[in-house]
Write a protein that holds these residues in place. Structure first.
Motif, PDB file in Angstrom:
ATOM      1  N   VAL A  46      53.852   9.613  56.438  1.00 28.03           N
ATOM      2  CA  VAL A  46      53.901   9.032  57.779  1.00 28.03           C
ATOM      3  C   VAL A  46      54.494  10.031  58.769  1.00 28.03           C
ATOM      4  O   VAL A  46      54.014  10.180  59.892  1.00 28.03           O
ATOM      5  CB  VAL A  46      54.713   7.721  57.767  1.00 28.03           C
ATOM      6  N   ALA A  47      55.531  10.737  58.360  1.00 29.10           N
ATOM      7  CA  ALA A  47      56.197  11.676  59.259  1.00 29.10           C
ATOM      8  C   ALA A  47      55.304  12.856  59.618  1.00 29.10           C
ATOM      9  O   ALA A  47      55.494  13.483  60.661  1.00 29.10           O
ATOM     10  CB  ALA A  47      57.485  12.176  58.607  1.00 29.10           C
ATOM     11  N   ARG A  48      54.311  13.169  58.755  1.00 26.20           N
ATOM     12  CA  ARG A  48      53.475  14.348  58.974  1.00 26.20           C
ATOM     13  C   ARG A  48      52.174  14.053  59.715  1.00 26.20           C
ATOM     14  O   ARG A  48      51.484  14.970  60.130  1.00 26.20           O
ATOM     15  CB  ARG A  48      53.138  14.997  57.623  1.00 26.20           C
TER      16      ARG A  48
ATOM     17  N   ILE B 139      48.969  10.497  64.067  1.00 29.43           N
ATOM     18  CA  ILE B 139      48.735   9.143  64.592  1.00 29.43           C
ATOM     19  C   ILE B 139      49.955   8.240  64.413  1.00 29.43           C
ATOM     20  O   ILE B 139      50.044   7.184  65.050  1.00 29.43           O
ATOM     21  CB  ILE B 139      47.497   8.482  63.950  1.00 29.43           C
ATOM     22  N   PHE B 140      50.907   8.638  63.558  1.00 27.14           N
ATOM     23  CA  PHE B 140      52.111   7.836  63.348  1.00 27.14           C
ATOM     24  C   PHE B 140      53.358   8.470  63.947  1.00 27.14           C
ATOM     25  O   PHE B 140      54.429   7.842  63.950  1.00 27.14           O
ATOM     26  CB  PHE B 140      52.352   7.611  61.849  1.00 27.14           C
ATOM     27  N   GLN B 141      53.258   9.685  64.448  1.00 29.84           N
ATOM     28  CA  GLN B 141      54.466  10.400  64.862  1.00 29.84           C
ATOM     29  C   GLN B 141      55.104   9.821  66.120  1.00 29.84           C
ATOM     30  O   GLN B 141      56.270  10.063  66.390  1.00 29.84           O
ATOM     31  CB  GLN B 141      54.145  11.886  65.062  1.00 29.84           C
TER      32      GLN B 141
ATOM     33  N   ASP C 120      46.431  16.017  57.431  1.00 30.91           N
ATOM     34  CA  ASP C 120      45.096  15.582  57.838  1.00 30.91           C
ATOM     35  C   ASP C 120      44.771  14.217  57.239  1.00 30.91           C
ATOM     36  O   ASP C 120      45.360  13.803  56.230  1.00 30.91           O
ATOM     37  CB  ASP C 120      44.041  16.603  57.415  1.00 30.91           C
ATOM     38  N   VAL C 121      43.794  13.546  57.847  1.00 28.46           N
ATOM     39  CA  VAL C 121      43.463  12.170  57.466  1.00 28.46           C
ATOM     40  C   VAL C 121      41.971  12.054  57.212  1.00 28.46           C
ATOM     41  O   VAL C 121      41.155  12.663  57.909  1.00 28.46           O
ATOM     42  CB  VAL C 121      43.890  11.176  58.571  1.00 28.46           C
TER      43      VAL C 121
ATOM     44  N   ILE D  42      48.661   3.220  68.079  1.00 31.87           N
ATOM     45  CA  ILE D  42      48.148   4.016  66.953  1.00 31.87           C
ATOM     46  C   ILE D  42      46.649   4.243  67.115  1.00 31.87           C
ATOM     47  O   ILE D  42      46.139   5.328  66.831  1.00 31.87           O
ATOM     48  CB  ILE D  42      48.456   3.322  65.610  1.00 31.87           C
ATOM     49  N   SER D  43      45.926   3.222  67.593  1.00 33.77           N
ATOM     50  CA  SER D  43      44.477   3.350  67.742  1.00 33.77           C
ATOM     51  C   SER D  43      44.136   4.426  68.768  1.00 33.77           C
ATOM     52  O   SER D  43      43.127   5.126  68.625  1.00 33.77           O
ATOM     53  CB  SER D  43      43.862   2.009  68.137  1.00 33.77           C
TER      54      SER D  43
END
Length: 233
Positions: free
Chosen positions: A8-10, A13-15, A79-80, A122-123
């Motif tokens: 999550v920290a990396r 989109i969540f930072q 990356d996601v 987030i979106s």
């Protein structure tokens, strides 16, 4: 810090979330480890999860109508994969394969939907990520349709993340040379010739199989000029 918290920290989109909200996201995440050569996404497969790269490298590729592999991009830490399928509901038309032993964090689409209802920002970050990926795909399209393979190779080297060694920028090829060649729409032999030409011009030096030092940045930029001028990079 747990693997879920690290993921999550990396991830961009969540930072933007608070520490407490990041911990909430981490509670939905489960770990996944894959071996070199193992596929985690197949063409035509329903994608019901988001994969966050925690360590290692993967490649995203597509098979052309002629049966050739076209490498679209490589993935590394942060990356996601799977957010496009989450937003569109479409089946995957790509293959995602581990280039080396890799660790990922998995977030089911259902859990992500719940998180978006609570954190709609987030979106927005997901859409920004997809927009950046679209821009990258457009650069790739320009590259593979350019007749100047030398400019294609030079532009690719300039786009790789660089690190300084004794004041000299260096880049690391994220894939084997035959995969880089496929990514650029050329052959391994042509790629080797173009790299050798850049060495002969004094723009770069080769350090082993995958490490390249950029000893004359302006010369490398001039070599990439035909492609960059047409692509708007």
């Amino acid at each position: 810090m747990s693997p879920g918290e690290l993921c999550v920290a990396r991830v961009p989109i969540f930072q933007g979330l608070s520490r407490q909200d990041q911990l909430q996201v981490a509670g939905f995440i489960r770990p996944l480890q894959v071996r070199t050569g193992q596929a985690v996404v197949f063409p035509g497969q329903p994608v019901s999860r988001v994969l966050i790269i925690h360590g290692g490298r993967l490649k995203v590729s597509r098979t052309t109508a002629e049966g050739q592999e076209q490498v679209l991009r490589t993935l590394s830490e942060g990356d996601v994969v799977g957010e496009r399928a989450f937003l569109t509901g479409e089946l995957s038309d790509n293959t995602v394969v581990a280039l080396e032993d890799s660790r990922m964090c998995v977030l089911d689409h259902g859990d992500l939907s719940a998180l978006l209802r609570e954190h709609p920002d987030i979106s927005q970050r997901m859409l920004r990520t997809l927009s950046d990926r679209l821009a990258s795909a457009e650069r790739l399209l320009t590259a593979v349709t350019s007749s100047d393979v030398g400019a294609r190779v030079a532009a690719y080297l300039l786009d790789l993340p660089a690190t300084l060694h004794d004041g000299v920028p260096g880049v690391h090829l994220p894939m084997a040379k035959h995969e880089v060649a496929a990514h650029l729409g050329t052959t391994p032999e042509t790629l080797s010739r173009r790299l050798s030409a850049l060495v002969a011009s004094g723009a770069i030096t080769l350090q082993g199989r995958r490490d390249i030092s950029i000893v004359d940045l302006p010369a490398l930029e001039r070599a990439a000029t035909p492609l960059r001028a047409t692509s708007g990079i």
